[in-house]
Design a protein around this motif. Sequence first.
Motif, mmCIF file in Angstrom:
data_model
loop_
_atom_site.group_PDB
_atom_site.id
_atom_site.type_symbol
_atom_site.label_atom_id
_atom_site.label_comp_id
_atom_site.label_asym_id
_atom_site.label_seq_id
_atom_site.Cartn_x
_atom_site.Cartn_y
_atom_site.Cartn_z
ATOM 1 N N SER A 107 -12.702 -0.739 8.308
ATOM 2 C CA SER A 107 -11.398 -0.637 7.656
ATOM 3 C C SER A 107 -11.187 -1.814 6.705
ATOM 4 O O SER A 107 -11.743 -2.886 6.868
ATOM 5 C CB SER A 107 -10.290 -0.602 8.704
ATOM 6 O OG SER A 107 -10.302 -1.788 9.459
ATOM 7 N N SER B 272 -8.080 -3.975 4.390
ATOM 8 C CA SER B 272 -6.647 -4.229 4.308
ATOM 9 C C SER B 272 -6.095 -3.593 3.030
ATOM 10 O O SER B 272 -6.833 -3.238 2.114
ATOM 11 C CB SER B 272 -6.379 -5.733 4.301
ATOM 12 O OG SER B 272 -6.892 -6.300 3.103
ATOM 13 N N ARG B 273 -4.793 -3.447 2.973
ATOM 14 C CA ARG B 273 -4.164 -2.864 1.778
ATOM 15 C C ARG B 273 -4.431 -3.714 0.540
ATOM 16 O O ARG B 273 -4.592 -3.190 -0.560
ATOM 17 C CB ARG B 273 -2.657 -2.731 1.987
ATOM 18 C CG ARG B 273 -2.281 -1.633 2.935
ATOM 19 C CD ARG B 273 -0.754 -1.493 2.973
ATOM 20 N NE ARG B 273 -0.350 -0.390 3.794
ATOM 21 C CZ ARG B 273 -0.151 0.838 3.324
ATOM 22 N NH1 ARG B 273 -0.327 1.089 2.057
ATOM 23 N NH2 ARG B 273 0.206 1.804 4.132
ATOM 24 N N GLU B 274 -4.486 -5.019 0.707
ATOM 25 C CA GLU B 274 -4.739 -5.898 -0.422
ATOM 26 C C GLU B 274 -6.138 -5.676 -0.997
ATOM 27 O O GLU B 274 -6.325 -5.642 -2.207
ATOM 28 C CB GLU B 274 -4.567 -7.365 -0.007
ATOM 29 C CG GLU B 274 -3.135 -7.758 0.305
ATOM 30 C CD GLU B 274 -2.695 -7.336 1.708
ATOM 31 O OE1 GLU B 274 -3.568 -7.109 2.567
ATOM 32 O OE2 GLU B 274 -1.479 -7.222 1.929
ATOM 33 N N LYS B 275 -7.124 -5.522 -0.116
ATOM 34 C CA LYS B 275 -8.492 -5.284 -0.576
ATOM 35 C C LYS B 275 -8.611 -3.934 -1.279
ATOM 36 O O LYS B 275 -9.311 -3.805 -2.281
ATOM 37 C CB LYS B 275 -9.472 -5.333 0.598
ATOM 38 C CG LYS B 275 -9.779 -6.715 1.069
ATOM 39 C CD LYS B 275 -10.675 -7.374 0.067
ATOM 40 C CE LYS B 275 -11.173 -8.686 0.620
ATOM 41 N NZ LYS B 275 -11.961 -9.414 -0.368
ATOM 42 N N ILE B 276 -7.921 -2.915 -0.754
ATOM 43 C CA ILE B 276 -7.951 -1.591 -1.367
ATOM 44 C C ILE B 276 -7.349 -1.652 -2.760
ATOM 45 O O ILE B 276 -7.905 -1.118 -3.723
ATOM 46 C CB ILE B 276 -7.217 -0.568 -0.486
ATOM 47 C CG1 ILE B 276 -7.976 -0.358 0.817
ATOM 48 C CG2 ILE B 276 -7.040 0.744 -1.225
ATOM 49 C CD1 ILE B 276 -7.232 0.464 1.834
ATOM 50 N N GLU B 277 -6.207 -2.323 -2.903
ATOM 51 C CA GLU B 277 -5.565 -2.424 -4.211
ATOM 52 C C GLU B 277 -6.424 -3.237 -5.177
ATOM 53 O O GLU B 277 -6.534 -2.894 -6.356
ATOM 54 C CB GLU B 277 -4.185 -3.067 -4.081
ATOM 55 C CG GLU B 277 -3.449 -3.107 -5.391
ATOM 56 C CD GLU B 277 -2.025 -3.589 -5.267
ATOM 57 O OE1 GLU B 277 -1.424 -3.837 -6.323
ATOM 58 O OE2 GLU B 277 -1.523 -3.718 -4.139
ATOM 59 N N GLU B 278 -7.061 -4.291 -4.684
ATOM 60 C CA GLU B 278 -7.919 -5.110 -5.535
ATOM 61 C C GLU B 278 -9.097 -4.285 -6.069
ATOM 62 O O GLU B 278 -9.405 -4.334 -7.263
ATOM 63 C CB GLU B 278 -8.439 -6.298 -4.719
ATOM 64 C CG GLU B 278 -9.319 -7.248 -5.478
ATOM 65 C CD GLU B 278 -9.782 -8.393 -4.598
ATOM 66 O OE1 GLU B 278 -10.955 -8.774 -4.721
ATOM 67 O OE2 GLU B 278 -8.975 -8.878 -3.784
ATOM 68 N N TYR C 55 -0.078 0.546 -12.532
ATOM 69 C CA TYR C 55 1.233 1.000 -12.076
ATOM 70 C C TYR C 55 2.064 1.379 -13.294
ATOM 71 O O TYR C 55 1.994 0.740 -14.347
ATOM 72 C CB TYR C 55 1.950 -0.100 -11.295
ATOM 73 C CG TYR C 55 1.394 -0.309 -9.913
ATOM 74 C CD1 TYR C 55 1.558 0.644 -8.920
ATOM 75 C CD2 TYR C 55 0.727 -1.478 -9.586
ATOM 76 C CE1 TYR C 55 1.054 0.463 -7.651
ATOM 77 C CE2 TYR C 55 0.220 -1.679 -8.310
ATOM 78 C CZ TYR C 55 0.395 -0.711 -7.347
ATOM 79 O OH TYR C 55 -0.105 -0.891 -6.083
#
Length: 54
Positions: free
Chosen positions: A24, A26-32, A41
Motif C-alpha cells: 500500500s 500513502s495518499r501523499e505518495k499516490i498524489e506525487e 487540479y
Amino acid sequence: MLVGIGLGIIIGVVSMFRYNLDKSMSREKIEEKARVLGMDYHEEFKVINKKEVE
C-alpha cells in the motif's frame, strides 16, 4: 496430463500464499506519482484555459 495441471495449480496456490500483499501507498505518495504523470487540479487553472495553451 491431468496430474501436471493439478501440480501446477498446487504450486501456483502455494506461491500465491507466500506473496506479500502489503504493497500500500500513502495518499501523499499516490498524489506525487499522479502529478509526475500529469495530474492537474481544476482549481489550479482558474485563469488559463488548458486547451488554449496547447
